[in-house]
Design a protein around this motif. Structure first.
Motif, PDB file in Angstrom:
ATOM      1  N   ASP A  51       0.735  -1.189  -0.164  1.00 17.34           N
ATOM      2  CA  ASP A  51       0.067  -0.053   0.040  1.00 17.34           C
ATOM      3  C   ASP A  51       0.841   1.227   0.050  1.00 17.34           C
ATOM      4  O   ASP A  51       0.553   2.289  -0.556  1.00 17.34           O
ATOM      5  CB  ASP A  51      -0.838  -0.006   1.219  1.00 17.34           C
ATOM      6  N   CYS A  94      -6.521  -2.544  -7.331  1.00 20.72           N
ATOM      7  CA  CYS A  94      -6.688  -3.339  -6.363  1.00 20.72           C
ATOM      8  C   CYS A  94      -6.296  -3.045  -4.926  1.00 20.72           C
ATOM      9  O   CYS A  94      -4.877  -2.850  -4.783  1.00 20.72           O
ATOM     10  CB  CYS A  94      -6.633  -4.938  -6.686  1.00 20.72           C
ATOM     11  N   ARG A  95      -6.649  -3.237  -3.724  1.00 15.88           N
ATOM     12  CA  ARG A  95      -6.236  -2.719  -2.561  1.00 15.88           C
ATOM     13  C   ARG A  95      -5.556  -3.684  -1.734  1.00 15.88           C
ATOM     14  O   ARG A  95      -5.016  -3.772  -0.900  1.00 15.88           O
ATOM     15  CB  ARG A  95      -7.157  -2.016  -1.542  1.00 15.88           C
ATOM     16  N   TRP A  96      -5.514  -4.973  -2.402  1.00 19.14           N
ATOM     17  CA  TRP A  96      -4.815  -6.340  -1.836  1.00 19.14           C
ATOM     18  C   TRP A  96      -3.825  -7.030  -2.776  1.00 19.14           C
ATOM     19  O   TRP A  96      -3.843  -6.613  -4.091  1.00 19.14           O
ATOM     20  CB  TRP A  96      -6.004  -7.404  -1.609  1.00 19.14           C
ATOM     21  N   ARG A 120      -9.675   3.139   2.587  1.00 19.48           N
ATOM     22  CA  ARG A 120      -8.801   2.940   3.875  1.00 19.48           C
ATOM     23  C   ARG A 120      -8.906   4.422   4.396  1.00 19.48           C
ATOM     24  O   ARG A 120      -9.003   5.366   3.755  1.00 19.48           O
ATOM     25  CB  ARG A 120      -7.339   2.667   3.510  1.00 19.48           C
ATOM     26  N   ASP A 172      -9.983   4.137  -1.828  1.00 17.44           N
ATOM     27  CA  ASP A 172      -9.638   2.655  -1.788  1.00 17.44           C
ATOM     28  C   ASP A 172     -10.220   2.060  -0.337  1.00 17.44           C
ATOM     29  O   ASP A 172     -10.207   1.089  -0.075  1.00 17.44           O
ATOM     30  CB  ASP A 172      -8.259   2.349  -1.577  1.00 17.44           C
ATOM     31  N   ARG A 227      -6.180   6.012  -7.154  1.00 17.71           N
ATOM     32  CA  ARG A 227      -6.739   5.408  -6.251  1.00 17.71           C
ATOM     33  C   ARG A 227      -6.900   5.917  -4.757  1.00 17.71           C
ATOM     34  O   ARG A 227      -8.054   5.651  -4.146  1.00 17.71           O
ATOM     35  CB  ARG A 227      -6.159   4.006  -6.201  1.00 17.71           C
ATOM     36  N   PHE A 228      -6.066   6.848  -4.434  1.00 13.01           N
ATOM     37  CA  PHE A 228      -6.152   7.339  -3.045  1.00 13.01           C
ATOM     38  C   PHE A 228      -7.101   8.455  -2.713  1.00 13.01           C
ATOM     39  O   PHE A 228      -7.406   8.943  -1.673  1.00 13.01           O
ATOM     40  CB  PHE A 228      -4.713   7.352  -2.653  1.00 13.01           C
TER      41      PHE A 228
END
Length: 276
Positions: free
Chosen positions: A51, A231-233, A107, A105, A75-76
């Motif tokens: 990340d 994708c965050r993973w 988070r 995302d 994405r952020f």
């Protein structure tokens, strides 16, 4: 018939044996549970690593410290969430999330990421040093120093960055913590040369050593960890873990599906865990 002393003694021995055997199984199960939990925490920490790699890269593009890309929401969600302050004289970038905001995302981050750079992100030889100031991700405190160096193109024609992470530490809200040092390469295997970051894909290989609040120490080998920018993973790859007081174990992030699941294996027993 009254039981003889011998019969009573046999029964007592059998009962003790059963009790001891049950206790051993419980200890074994507890050890396995602890090993599974430790693996899950390593997987979570590695996902935080990935990340931060993505966040630093996107910050470079958003702040203009990039020779390929300019401003992009990405994405952020920097435009609506964090403030990015670039000092072109002192070659610094500050990513300020304030008291807390949630990016695109999903988070929630707070605090600051402080970057000192020489050269632009896609320039071979450019280097970035990243530190943190009261920086939290979803309630986890992140500390440490990361040095990112662009080493140019490899034999496959892909751009590569070396990442040296020192004294990294993640502290959970309940006080539990994990600390590690690592050396890794981050290879851009898709998305190079265009004007957007959402199609970027990176592959990471390297090693790490660390410990946690329970006194466990570990050595890890990272093999072909793939992280797609949208994708965050981590979507695939493995981490093999060894230590002096536990059996060898592994984490498998899957075969490409974008989800928070990984399979941890200890002593031949496997379980699906979540990386949230």
């Amino acid at each position: 018939m009254k039981p003889t002393r011998f019969t009573a003694l046999v029964c007592l021995v059998a009962a003790l044996a059963l009790l001891l055997n049950t206790g051993c199984k419980k200890d074994s199960n507890s050890e396995s549970e602890n090993a599974m939990t430790a693996l899950q925490e390593i997987g979570q920490a590695e996902n935080i690593n990935a990340d931060m790699d993505h966040l630093d890269a996107e910050a470079a593009m958003t702040s203009g410290v990039s020779n390929q890309r300019t401003s992009e929401t990405g994405r952020f969600g920097f435009g609506s969430c964090a403030n990015i302050l670039r000092d072109s004289i002192n070659h610094t970038v500050t990513i300020d999330f304030g008291t807390g905001c949630t990016g695109q995302d999903g988070r929630t981050r707070s605090g600051q990421i402080l970057i000192t750079y020489s050269g632009r992100y896609f320039d071979p030889g450019a280097a970035w040093t990243v530190v943190f100031s009261d920086y939290h991700v979803d309630g986890r405190l992140i500390e440490g120093t990361r040095t990112v160096t662009n080493t140019g193109f490899n034999a496959a024609g892909n751009m590569v960055w070396n990442i040296d992470a020192q004294n990294m530490r993640v502290t959970l809200p309940d006080g539990r913590w994990k600390t590690w040092n690592s050396q890794r390469t981050r290879e851009m295997i898709a998305g190079f040369g265009d004007s957007t970051c959402v199609n970027d894909v990176y592959r990471v290989n390297g090693t790490a050593t660390g410990s946690n609040d329970r006194g466990d120490t570990f050595q890890a080998t990272l093999t072909d960890l793939v992280r797609e920018h949208d994708c965050r993973w981590i979507t695939s790859g493995t981490i093999s873990v060894s230590s002096s007081n536990r059996p060898d174990r592994s984490i498998d992030f899957g075969s490409g599906t974008c989800d928070d699941e990984a399979t941890v294996t200890v002593n031949g027993q496997s379980r699906i865990v979540h990386l949230r």
